[in-house]
Design an enzyme around this catalytic site. Sequence first.
Site, short mmCIF file in Angstrom:
data_model
loop_
_atom_site.label_atom_id
_atom_site.label_comp_id
_atom_site.label_asym_id
_atom_site.label_seq_id
_atom_site.Cartn_x
_atom_site.Cartn_y
_atom_site.Cartn_z
N ASP A 21 0.78 -1.25 0.00
CA ASP A 21 0.00 0.00 0.00
C ASP A 21 0.81 1.30 0.00
O ASP A 21 1.76 1.44 0.77
CB ASP A 21 -0.86 0.11 1.27
CG ASP A 21 -1.59 -1.14 1.63
OD1 ASP A 21 -1.50 -2.13 0.90
OD2 ASP A 21 -2.28 -1.12 2.65
N GLU A 47 -10.56 -2.11 3.86
CA GLU A 47 -9.25 -1.61 4.25
C GLU A 47 -9.02 -0.23 3.64
O GLU A 47 -9.69 0.16 2.67
CB GLU A 47 -8.15 -2.58 3.77
CG GLU A 47 -8.27 -3.96 4.40
CD GLU A 47 -7.13 -4.92 4.05
OE1 GLU A 47 -6.67 -5.63 4.95
OE2 GLU A 47 -6.72 -4.96 2.88
#
Length: 507
Positions: free
Chosen positions: A26, A208
């Site tokens: 990420d 998420e």
Amino acid sequence: MTITTDKRSTLRPALHFTAEKMWINDPNGLIHHNGQYHLFYQANPYGTTWGNMSWGHATSPDLHNWTEHPIAIPCDDEEEIYSGSIVFDDTNSSGLGDNDAKPLIAIYTSAYKPSSKRSGTQAQSLAYSLDDGTTWKKYTNNPILTRHSAHFRDPKVFRYTGTDDTYWVMVAVEAEQREVVIYKSEDLKHWEYLSNFGPANATGGVWECPDLFPLPMDGDPGRMKWVLTVNLNPGGPNGGSAGQYFVGHFDGVTFTSETTEADDSTDPGQQLQRYDWLDWGRDYYAAVSFNDAPDKRRIMIAWMNNWDYAEAVPTAPWRGQMSLPREVTLATRNGRPHLIQRPAVSDLNPASEPSAAKEGPIVLDSSECQLRAGLQGAGIIDIVLHIQDSGEVGFRIQGPGSEIRIGVRPAEGILFLDRTAARNTNFHPTFPSIDRAPAPTKDGRLQMRVYLDHNSIELFIHDGEITLTDAIFPDSPLTSLTFYALDGSATVDSCITTDTTWGTNGT
Ligand code: FRU
């Protein structure tokens, strides 16, 4: 087969950020500060699979030339450093700065290790930098926010300014509950619960990396709306990881969506088609936006990968690549708010003149037409297809032993990207795929911009109304473009190919 590329290799992504040699996932802590875009990211400093989560760091003055720096926030015996965000605390509300240096504050998820007394929980913690993000110190009273939960993570913090109040707001997730939780703070250290949102729309996997930001409708600052983005894994429209968004109102306490869909289709596949996706491809995950981008631009970056097969993708000594930075805006489409996404660095090539070749119109009469496009595995292809009476029209991008097919089936209103013949595909059973997105034609035409890179294709349809992003792993550059039409005729109104000499990673 693993494709090994050193930093300057012609097979390493040319348009997309990769770390020189480690695993990354990420994007974290995206912020524009003192003339630099900062891209932090989940990184494993010791390997090319997920683990030892720490924050890596790169900076760029222009969003396409990136310089990689040493690991910014390393894991330690107590915790791994999961995803989070960074704010510039220009009033020193946290008290962590001093008169000369105003702090950058990172708010990240502490994922406690088995040896920690907090093992089994995830909580939010602070680190601060007094040298513009180069070095970081952890705050001594961490964590600053716990719910004693095992899946409370991915805080995105921003400055909220209402009609008569301003404070810090955090959106994070209770991942397993498919809930976004919202908190406020005056000093970034003490947080008060405000509200939660969800479950809603796609809930086929954990939620998420949320984000929440305002955008003007149709460019009108008098009509502001709020966009809540939530990443989901698995449960995306073509399988595995993906990102969805909601548009609505945030009053400083509660987010109210006006785009939530009724869950009343008997066909789960059709139900997924109704939702608003950030991207329809298999490789656009954990997307978040920059804080403090100049000119109030809202710019997002995603990890161009999918948890279904992320740890097996055949690259070395790096693994994991970022998407192009995308500027997002809100526009009315079919009577509802819709996110438009365009590359934030358009076709600029400040280093040298791009070499562009224009072809068209080309009539395809149930036939094929190969363009000597002179592609070199990385570049931009602008195409306008006039569908006429063909049942399917599209093109193949080919290199030795590799083929990607991109096409439209007008009767079904879909666009597809077929990477089943894009050598290498056999590193994981879920990788070979034909991915689909809704793509209605306009005036019988389909306009698309293709960003081709050595390890990805990002498609922007109708000037960013629909995007589809897929990773690919050919072992030599893709060089040719062949158009085809099936069951009738079509015309390629125009095709402009632009080779690019963009360099990322300081090359
Ligand atoms: C998303 C994610 C986050 C977490 C991080 C760990 O890809 O699972 O929820 O913070 O990755 O690396």
